[in-house]
Design a protein around this motif. Sequence first.
Motif, mmCIF file in Angstrom:
data_model
loop_
_atom_site.group_PDB
_atom_site.id
_atom_site.type_symbol
_atom_site.label_atom_id
_atom_site.label_comp_id
_atom_site.label_asym_id
_atom_site.label_seq_id
_atom_site.Cartn_x
_atom_site.Cartn_y
_atom_site.Cartn_z
ATOM 1 N N LEU A 195 0.808 -1.212 -0.085
ATOM 2 C CA LEU A 195 -0.137 -0.114 0.088
ATOM 3 C C LEU A 195 1.015 1.364 0.043
ATOM 4 O O LEU A 195 0.839 2.496 -0.674
ATOM 5 C CB LEU A 195 -0.955 0.089 1.280
ATOM 6 N N ARG A 196 1.942 1.114 0.815
ATOM 7 C CA ARG A 196 2.859 2.219 0.902
ATOM 8 C C ARG A 196 3.450 2.459 -0.746
ATOM 9 O O ARG A 196 3.523 3.656 -1.268
ATOM 10 C CB ARG A 196 4.007 2.166 1.659
ATOM 11 N N THR A 197 3.850 1.544 -1.249
ATOM 12 C CA THR A 197 4.395 1.548 -2.875
ATOM 13 C C THR A 197 3.143 2.023 -3.430
ATOM 14 O O THR A 197 3.526 3.122 -4.519
ATOM 15 C CB THR A 197 4.805 0.276 -3.154
ATOM 16 N N ALA A 198 1.984 1.864 -3.490
ATOM 17 C CA ALA A 198 0.958 2.334 -4.322
ATOM 18 C C ALA A 198 0.707 3.749 -4.081
ATOM 19 O O ALA A 198 0.398 4.585 -4.969
ATOM 20 C CB ALA A 198 -0.315 1.535 -4.008
ATOM 21 N N VAL A 199 0.748 4.141 -3.065
ATOM 22 C CA VAL A 199 0.291 5.544 -2.527
ATOM 23 C C VAL A 199 1.544 6.425 -3.199
ATOM 24 O O VAL A 199 1.183 7.546 -3.747
ATOM 25 C CB VAL A 199 0.540 5.898 -0.969
ATOM 26 N N VAL A 200 2.762 6.206 -2.847
ATOM 27 C CA VAL A 200 3.706 6.944 -3.700
ATOM 28 C C VAL A 200 3.654 7.244 -4.918
ATOM 29 O O VAL A 200 3.525 8.056 -5.823
ATOM 30 C CB VAL A 200 5.240 6.539 -3.184
ATOM 31 N N TRP A 201 3.348 6.018 -5.737
ATOM 32 C CA TRP A 201 3.219 6.092 -7.075
ATOM 33 C C TRP A 201 1.889 6.727 -7.699
ATOM 34 O O TRP A 201 2.120 7.874 -8.702
ATOM 35 C CB TRP A 201 2.874 4.625 -7.845
ATOM 36 N N VAL A 202 0.884 6.512 -7.010
ATOM 37 C CA VAL A 202 -0.436 7.362 -7.422
ATOM 38 C C VAL A 202 -0.221 8.810 -7.037
ATOM 39 O O VAL A 202 -0.525 9.792 -8.035
ATOM 40 C CB VAL A 202 -1.745 6.745 -6.509
#
Length: 525
Positions: free
Chosen positions: A141-148
């Motif tokens: 989820l952390r990775t997704a947040v940074v990407w988005v």
Amino acid sequence: MSSNLAERWAELPDLLAGHMLLSLAAILVGLSISLPLGILAASRPRLAAVVLNAASVIQTIPGLALLALMVPLLGGMIGYAPAFLALMLYSILPILRNTIVGLQGLDPVVREAARGIGMTPRERLWQVELPLALPVIVAGLRTAVVWVVGAATLATPVGASSLGNYIFAGLQTRNWLSVLFGCLFAAGLAIALDQIIRLLEVAARDRRKGLAVAVGVALSALVVITIAPRYVPAAVFRGAGPVVALQDGADTLADQTVVVGAKAFTEQYILGALMQTRLEEAGARVDRLDNLGSTIAFDALRTGEIDVYIDYTGTIWATVMNRSEPINRNAMLAEMTGWLYAEHGILALGGLGFENAYGFAMARDRAEALGVDSLADLASQAEGMSVGGDAEVFSRPEWVNTRNRYGLGAMQTRAMDAAFMYGAVRDGQVDLISAYTTDGRIAAFDLLVLADPLAVLPPYDAVILLSPDAAANPALVEALSGLIGAIDSEAMREANRLVDLDRQTPDQAAIWLSDHLQAGAGGNQ
């Protein structure tokens, strides 16, 4: 600098709120899709392979391309919807992958022990497997947040409000403070969300319910802080009276909302600001959608997402009408006007009075050294030469036809942001650029626009285009009619120069242009 800084701060509440709303909605919906899908796929290896491969394919599509693809898929809709859909798809892979990996990576002994004490599959999932896999899932989820949050800055060209507005507009007008604002606040938002979710990961790993509650409060506070300023001032300070959309046949624009679109370059920002001034003087409330791509702007007008924007006859002729045959200026304007109304109900209100054509320019000293005056002179020297252009020019008929008719196929093409083209050719980083003929940097940088003896390049008269609903509003038509035939090339070139070289804002250049038009009108009386 102080006025520039004040303008950037004034824009921040709306752009930051738009960025947060867009990013958060995409992440939450992506999470609601990828988490159950990952749970389902974790115990089914074949399904896991299929869904991970599908998500990986989406991830390989460049963010800007994925955003642009959403517009035609949604029937030409621009703004929040295509940006949300693209970012939601972008968020799926890291959450999905980490959910599958986290569940598949559990020690089989743990599962066997849970089964041995009589737990049902549902109890094992919720009481044993998910709690143990949760730290890995939260890491995804952390990775997704940074990407988005990072990719959301690319939503600007499809008409969504985000911190990318700072970056796109700043690059085009060489306003580095604006670019810095966009980068810093986007990075700050990503870091803040990442750290909040990191604490959630710690809470999940250490089974600390109190910390999890504190994280939820912190996230809620961040959302409120970023979103509330966008709406509270609007409710408190805008005064009474509802904002209503355009009304067909209305004889006044009072309290009506007009959406003005603009493409992503200096001249468009200035003209958008000029139209905004005229419409506000007539009583309208104006919303601006800047930084639109050519086809996106036209589709938005056709579907009524925007009410008015300025385009160029050659662009409509080649890109929208798919016509490539040469034709003179007056005939093109007349045929284009009839076609737009017959096919889409779009009204070409009239030309502004100037032409901003594509032209190919070289540094004058370089052209003189090579003995080049026209595009025809380049054919024998194309080998080893390079031509720079904006992001879309090399796929447009103008370059394709120029390349083929003048034998320039050996030239290396270098796509770059329009803000950097003129400096690149001046400094010898490229030999030739696709210049805009009303750009003030042509004269300031002592560039030579090469002659086009075969008349390959079409005319590009600037024209006001109105959506079908806007065309039926006589008050709007009247408010903009004063601009028809009022701006000559010299005036437009000077307005562009004020932004590109003197570092004034597009709004300031629009004020200068408006004053210039009023002085001209006064002198003609």
